[in-house]
Scaffold this motif. Structure first.
Motif, PDB file in Angstrom:
ATOM      1  N   LEU A  91       4.119  11.650  10.085  1.00  0.00           N
ATOM      2  CA  LEU A  91       5.225  10.739  10.100  1.00  0.00           C
ATOM      3  C   LEU A  91       6.073  10.779  11.455  1.00  0.00           C
ATOM      4  CD1 LEU A  91       6.653  10.922   6.514  1.00  0.00           C
ATOM      5  CD2 LEU A  91       5.506   9.022   7.449  1.00  0.00           C
ATOM      6  N   SER A  92       6.277  12.073  11.636  1.00  0.00           N
ATOM      7  CA  SER A  92       6.825  12.233  13.086  1.00  0.00           C
ATOM      8  C   SER A  92       5.946  11.463  14.346  1.00  0.00           C
ATOM      9  CB  SER A  92       6.935  13.721  13.158  1.00  0.00           C
ATOM     10  OG  SER A  92       7.474  14.024  14.739  1.00  0.00           O
ATOM     11  N   LEU A  93       4.527  11.687  14.321  1.00  0.00           N
ATOM     12  CA  LEU A  93       3.766  11.172  15.118  1.00  0.00           C
ATOM     13  C   LEU A  93       3.863   9.627  15.177  1.00  0.00           C
ATOM     14  CD1 LEU A  93       0.782  13.490  14.986  1.00  0.00           C
ATOM     15  CD2 LEU A  93       2.251  13.265  16.891  1.00  0.00           C
ATOM     16  N   ILE A  94       3.926   9.172  13.915  1.00  0.00           N
ATOM     17  CA  ILE A  94       4.016   7.652  13.804  1.00  0.00           C
ATOM     18  C   ILE A  94       5.398   7.185  14.235  1.00  0.00           C
ATOM     19  CG2 ILE A  94       4.364   5.563  12.194  1.00  0.00           C
ATOM     20  CD1 ILE A  94       2.273   7.446  10.534  1.00  0.00           C
ATOM     21  N   SER A  95       6.420   7.892  14.043  1.00  0.00           N
ATOM     22  CA  SER A  95       7.791   7.609  14.612  1.00  0.00           C
ATOM     23  C   SER A  95       7.782   7.754  16.064  1.00  0.00           C
ATOM     24  CB  SER A  95       8.846   8.436  14.178  1.00  0.00           C
ATOM     25  OG  SER A  95      10.265   8.310  14.643  1.00  0.00           O
ATOM     26  N   SER A  96       7.120   8.649  16.895  1.00  0.00           N
ATOM     27  CA  SER A  96       7.050   8.690  18.226  1.00  0.00           C
ATOM     28  C   SER A  96       6.302   7.524  18.662  1.00  0.00           C
ATOM     29  CB  SER A  96       6.523   9.952  18.684  1.00  0.00           C
ATOM     30  OG  SER A  96       7.167  10.879  18.405  1.00  0.00           O
ATOM     31  N   TYR A  97       5.168   7.041  18.198  1.00  0.00           N
ATOM     32  CA  TYR A  97       4.619   5.940  18.697  1.00  0.00           C
ATOM     33  C   TYR A  97       5.148   4.699  18.428  1.00  0.00           C
ATOM     34  CZ  TYR A  97       0.671   2.656  18.682  1.00  0.00           C
ATOM     35  OH  TYR A  97      -0.025   1.567  19.247  1.00  0.00           O
ATOM     36  N   THR A  98       6.026   4.570  17.290  1.00  0.00           N
ATOM     37  CA  THR A  98       6.727   3.498  17.105  1.00  0.00           C
ATOM     38  C   THR A  98       8.081   3.218  18.380  1.00  0.00           C
ATOM     39  OG1 THR A  98       6.598   3.578  14.848  1.00  0.00           O
ATOM     40  CG2 THR A  98       8.252   2.384  15.401  1.00  0.00           C
ATOM     41  N   HIS A  99       8.562   4.388  18.587  1.00  0.00           N
ATOM     42  CA  HIS A  99       9.675   4.293  19.614  1.00  0.00           C
ATOM     43  C   HIS A  99       8.878   4.070  21.018  1.00  0.00           C
ATOM     44  CE1 HIS A  99      12.011   5.168  16.412  1.00  0.00           C
ATOM     45  NE2 HIS A  99      12.786   5.922  16.899  1.00  0.00           N
ATOM     46  N   GLN A 100       8.126   4.875  21.353  1.00  0.00           N
ATOM     47  CA  GLN A 100       7.188   4.540  22.625  1.00  0.00           C
ATOM     48  C   GLN A 100       6.655   3.044  22.972  1.00  0.00           C
ATOM     49  OE1 GLN A 100       4.519   7.723  23.445  1.00  0.00           O
ATOM     50  NE2 GLN A 100       5.849   9.426  22.921  1.00  0.00           N
ATOM     51  N   LEU A 156       0.902  -1.166  -0.143  1.00  0.00           N
ATOM     52  CA  LEU A 156       0.174   0.013   0.051  1.00  0.00           C
ATOM     53  C   LEU A 156       0.820   1.149  -0.034  1.00  0.00           C
ATOM     54  CD1 LEU A 156      -2.645   1.545   0.382  1.00  0.00           C
ATOM     55  CD2 LEU A 156      -2.327   1.253   2.768  1.00  0.00           C
ATOM     56  N   GLN A 157       0.858   2.169  -1.004  1.00  0.00           N
ATOM     57  CA  GLN A 157       1.574   3.567  -0.989  1.00  0.00           C
ATOM     58  C   GLN A 157       0.512   4.364  -0.527  1.00  0.00           C
ATOM     59  OE1 GLN A 157       2.549   4.390  -5.076  1.00  0.00           O
ATOM     60  NE2 GLN A 157       4.505   5.739  -3.983  1.00  0.00           N
ATOM     61  N   ILE A 158       0.989   5.364   0.498  1.00  0.00           N
ATOM     62  CA  ILE A 158       0.428   6.332   1.046  1.00  0.00           C
ATOM     63  C   ILE A 158       1.236   7.575   1.315  1.00  0.00           C
ATOM     64  CG2 ILE A 158       0.937   5.385   3.328  1.00  0.00           C
ATOM     65  CD1 ILE A 158      -1.815   6.315   4.479  1.00  0.00           C
ATOM     66  N   LEU A 159       0.504   8.859   1.059  1.00  0.00           N
ATOM     67  CA  LEU A 159       1.070   9.884   1.221  1.00  0.00           C
ATOM     68  C   LEU A 159       0.723  10.643   2.635  1.00  0.00           C
ATOM     69  CD1 LEU A 159       0.334  11.417  -2.022  1.00  0.00           C
ATOM     70  CD2 LEU A 159       2.531  10.578  -1.581  1.00  0.00           C
ATOM     71  N   MET A 160       1.934  11.050   3.233  1.00  0.00           N
ATOM     72  CA  MET A 160       1.672  11.548   4.689  1.00  0.00           C
ATOM     73  C   MET A 160       2.448  12.835   4.907  1.00  0.00           C
ATOM     74  SD  MET A 160       1.653   7.913   6.984  1.00  0.00           S
ATOM     75  CE  MET A 160      -0.019   8.548   8.011  1.00  0.00           C
ATOM     76  N   THR A 161       1.923  13.726   5.547  1.00  0.00           N
ATOM     77  CA  THR A 161       2.692  14.952   6.276  1.00  0.00           C
ATOM     78  C   THR A 161       3.648  14.456   6.986  1.00  0.00           C
ATOM     79  OG1 THR A 161       1.519  15.326   8.109  1.00  0.00           O
ATOM     80  CG2 THR A 161       0.653  16.177   5.993  1.00  0.00           C
ATOM     81  N   GLU A 162       4.662  15.434   7.008  1.00  0.00           N
ATOM     82  CA  GLU A 162       5.927  15.236   7.996  1.00  0.00           C
ATOM     83  C   GLU A 162       5.593  15.067   9.437  1.00  0.00           C
ATOM     84  OE1 GLU A 162       9.327  15.063   7.565  1.00  0.00           O
ATOM     85  OE2 GLU A 162       9.016  15.128   5.334  1.00  0.00           O
TER      86      GLU A 162
END
Length: 70
Positions: A29-38, A20-26
């Protein structure tokens, strides 16, 4: 990445996953990165799948989504 991480990764299903290709804002992506790490999730794809699952369950519980029976 450690070998234990690779060995403990769950198999998605018996069928090959669909891409699945998806376009997301910075910001998204930053919120997803934080969620991933937390939540100590290995990889952005796994984090996005987890967030989609959480969102769909919440919508189903709120009565705004009924999954199709396959």
């Amino acid at each position: 990445m450690f070998i234990e991480d690779i060995l403990s990764m769950e198999k998605l299903s018996d069928k090959p996953p669909k891409r699945l290709q998806i376009l997301m804002t910075e910001e998204e992506l930053s919120l997803i990165s934080s969620y991933t790490h937390q939540n100590e999730i290995y990889g952005r794809s796994a984090a996005i799948r987890t967030l989609v699952e959480i969102g769909l369950k919440a919508e189903q519980e709120a009565g705004r989504f009924k999954p199709r029976k396959e």
